[in-house]
Write a protein that holds these residues in place. Sequence first.
Motif, short mmCIF file in Angstrom:
data_model
loop_
_atom_site.label_atom_id
_atom_site.label_comp_id
_atom_site.label_asym_id
_atom_site.label_seq_id
_atom_site.Cartn_x
_atom_site.Cartn_y
_atom_site.Cartn_z
N ARG A 76 -26.31 -14.69 -33.36
CA ARG A 76 -25.56 -15.26 -32.24
C ARG A 76 -25.90 -14.58 -30.92
N ALA A 77 -26.09 -13.26 -30.98
CA ALA A 77 -26.28 -12.49 -29.73
C ALA A 77 -27.64 -12.72 -29.10
N VAL A 78 -28.72 -12.73 -29.90
CA VAL A 78 -30.06 -12.78 -29.29
C VAL A 78 -30.98 -13.88 -29.82
N LYS A 79 -30.49 -14.70 -30.72
CA LYS A 79 -31.29 -15.82 -31.27
C LYS A 79 -32.72 -15.41 -31.63
N PRO A 80 -32.86 -14.51 -32.57
CA PRO A 80 -34.21 -14.03 -32.90
C PRO A 80 -35.03 -15.07 -33.66
N ASP A 81 -36.37 -14.94 -33.64
CA ASP A 81 -37.22 -15.83 -34.45
C ASP A 81 -37.13 -15.39 -35.91
N VAL A 82 -37.24 -14.08 -36.14
CA VAL A 82 -37.18 -13.57 -37.51
C VAL A 82 -36.33 -12.29 -37.54
N LEU A 83 -35.55 -12.16 -38.59
CA LEU A 83 -34.80 -10.92 -38.82
C LEU A 83 -35.25 -10.38 -40.17
N GLU A 84 -35.66 -9.12 -40.23
CA GLU A 84 -36.11 -8.60 -41.50
C GLU A 84 -35.44 -7.26 -41.81
N LEU A 85 -35.12 -7.08 -43.10
CA LEU A 85 -34.48 -5.82 -43.49
C LEU A 85 -35.39 -5.05 -44.42
N GLU A 86 -35.39 -3.74 -44.28
CA GLU A 86 -36.07 -2.92 -45.28
C GLU A 86 -35.16 -1.74 -45.64
N PRO A 87 -34.65 -1.72 -46.87
CA PRO A 87 -33.76 -0.63 -47.26
C PRO A 87 -34.53 0.55 -47.86
N ASP A 88 -33.79 1.59 -48.25
CA ASP A 88 -34.33 2.75 -48.98
C ASP A 88 -35.45 3.46 -48.22
N LEU A 89 -35.20 3.73 -46.96
CA LEU A 89 -36.19 4.46 -46.17
C LEU A 89 -35.69 5.86 -45.87
N ALA A 90 -36.65 6.76 -45.69
CA ALA A 90 -36.31 8.13 -45.32
C ALA A 90 -36.92 8.42 -43.96
N LEU A 91 -36.24 9.26 -43.18
CA LEU A 91 -36.79 9.67 -41.89
C LEU A 91 -37.10 11.17 -41.95
N ILE A 92 -38.27 11.52 -41.44
CA ILE A 92 -38.68 12.92 -41.46
C ILE A 92 -38.97 13.34 -40.02
N ALA A 93 -38.39 14.47 -39.60
CA ALA A 93 -38.65 14.96 -38.25
C ALA A 93 -39.60 16.14 -38.32
N VAL A 94 -40.67 16.06 -37.55
CA VAL A 94 -41.59 17.19 -37.40
C VAL A 94 -41.30 17.74 -36.02
N VAL A 95 -40.84 18.98 -35.96
CA VAL A 95 -40.30 19.52 -34.71
C VAL A 95 -41.07 20.76 -34.26
N GLY A 96 -41.29 20.88 -32.96
CA GLY A 96 -41.90 22.12 -32.47
C GLY A 96 -42.15 22.12 -30.98
N ARG A 97 -41.76 23.24 -30.32
CA ARG A 97 -42.00 23.33 -28.88
C ARG A 97 -43.48 23.46 -28.58
N GLY A 98 -44.28 23.81 -29.61
CA GLY A 98 -45.71 23.97 -29.42
C GLY A 98 -46.47 22.63 -29.43
N MET A 99 -45.77 21.55 -29.74
CA MET A 99 -46.46 20.25 -29.87
C MET A 99 -46.83 19.68 -28.51
N LYS A 100 -46.11 20.09 -27.48
CA LYS A 100 -46.30 19.57 -26.13
C LYS A 100 -47.75 19.77 -25.67
N ASN A 101 -48.30 20.91 -26.01
CA ASN A 101 -49.63 21.23 -25.49
C ASN A 101 -50.75 21.00 -26.50
N SER A 102 -50.44 20.26 -27.55
CA SER A 102 -51.50 20.00 -28.54
C SER A 102 -51.76 18.51 -28.61
N THR A 103 -52.97 18.17 -28.92
CA THR A 103 -53.27 16.75 -29.06
C THR A 103 -53.55 16.45 -30.54
#
Length: 439
Positions: A358-385
């Motif tokens: 109703r809110a945005v009239k999308p063309d397609v809506l898709e769901l994917e359950p059972d996912l995990a999120l992993i955070a890789v964290v570090g102040r040193g990442m700023k200066n690395s490519t």
Amino acid sequence: MVKVVKFGGSSLASAEQFKKVGNIIRAEESRKYVVPSAPGKRFDDDTKVTDMLYKCYAEAEAGKNIEKPLKAIKERYNEIIKGLKLKLSLDEQFETIKKQFESKAGKDYAASRGEYLNGIIMANYLGYEFIDAATVICFDKNGEFDAEKTNTVMSARLAKTKNAVVPGFYGAMPDGTVKTFSRGGSDVTGSIVARALKADVYENWTDVSGFLAADPRIVKNPKPITIITYKELRELSYMGASVLHESAIFPVRKEGIPINIRNTNAPEDPGTMIVETTCVKPECIITGIAGKKDFVSISIDKDMMNSEIGFGRKVLQVFEDNGISFEHMPSGIDTMTVFVHQDEFMEKEQKVLAELHRAVKPDVLELEPDLALIAVVGRGMKNSTGIAASIFTALAKAKINIKMIDQGSSELNIIIGVRNRYFEDAIKTIYGVFVAEEK
Ligand code: ADP
Ligand code: ASP
Ligand code: MG
């Protein structure tokens, strides 16, 4: 020098552990203020006193006789009292607790007794004054923690005493009703006490030698982190590195007080220093990895969505209206994906989907359950490519399909989405690339 020392459940699970704690406190004059948790597990499949209390209270609420479960809880404390050879009886307290349980004083009151009773024992053992947290930790009438009022009340009370024990985990609302923080909340109490005293250090004593670069239950012998910033820590603890409660840094942050994570079973180890900022270069590009399971992604496709003003807001409004908080929201030109907690979403799945239509009239809506999120964290990442590229390559080699990758604008973290079943392997793989192989 003033230190606030908080001891976690496993550090206070038995008389033996209490003795270690006593030695640590007596080893330094500066350890003047102590925040204990409730007795935790003594061995792997033991039960924490807090969990025993929740269970016992549920039985009281159901109108059952609580004589037996309450006796088992009392046994845990009496074992400690006896092992420490203290002249102390908790009979009176247990009488009150029984009456309060039977008159349904509340789940929070019930859980808080774990810390309350352990605090009484600790104060008696050390010869320190006991301060009931209900008199110094203030929640407002809606049950929200009142940081400024607490700071005023706590500072004034602590100014009157040289050595004190303040039990962790709970406080009280203006009408005196006991209220707890969320699980693991004694870490927050320790931080509040440290702020009120403007302490030099907040020592948080637990059962690991500091914050480790990954969850030790997933990676074998992960490297301890020597020094980490509040921001990095916040990312890691929010994403599941459960060693410190995710809200524990806010009070000390106000006063710039460092937190030192230490190991009660290895007090000679220096542990981890958590600081505002530091010139100390991280030993590896990344500081740590953490993650959580059980997310759902909701992908919303619509041609030309980028030119539709207010599209994102309308989507997020639907989640807000349904009381579902979103975790991540990577987007493409004609796609937007929202990651939410599976348990929160499932209850309202079809309602949310209908409202999105109703809110945005999308063309397609898709769901994917059972996912995990992993955070890789570090102040040193700023200066690395090439960090994202290395993660891609390593996970591809391990045959782990990446569902999502999102780099925060602060360049402090990269979030990777994988299927739940690859969660542990993905963490091990990333750890292998950035930490293990650099040695
Ligand atoms: P306490 O009872 O002392 O508050 P917790 O059980 O709350 O202790 O937290 C310590 C536990 O956190 C460790 O025993 C460990 O299993 C777990 N943990 C998860 N992630 C990490 C990490 N990155 N570093 C250290 N410990 C972690
Ligand atoms: N005893 C409480 C719990 O088990 C609080 C804490 O340990 O910090 O969650
Ligand atoms: Mg804890």
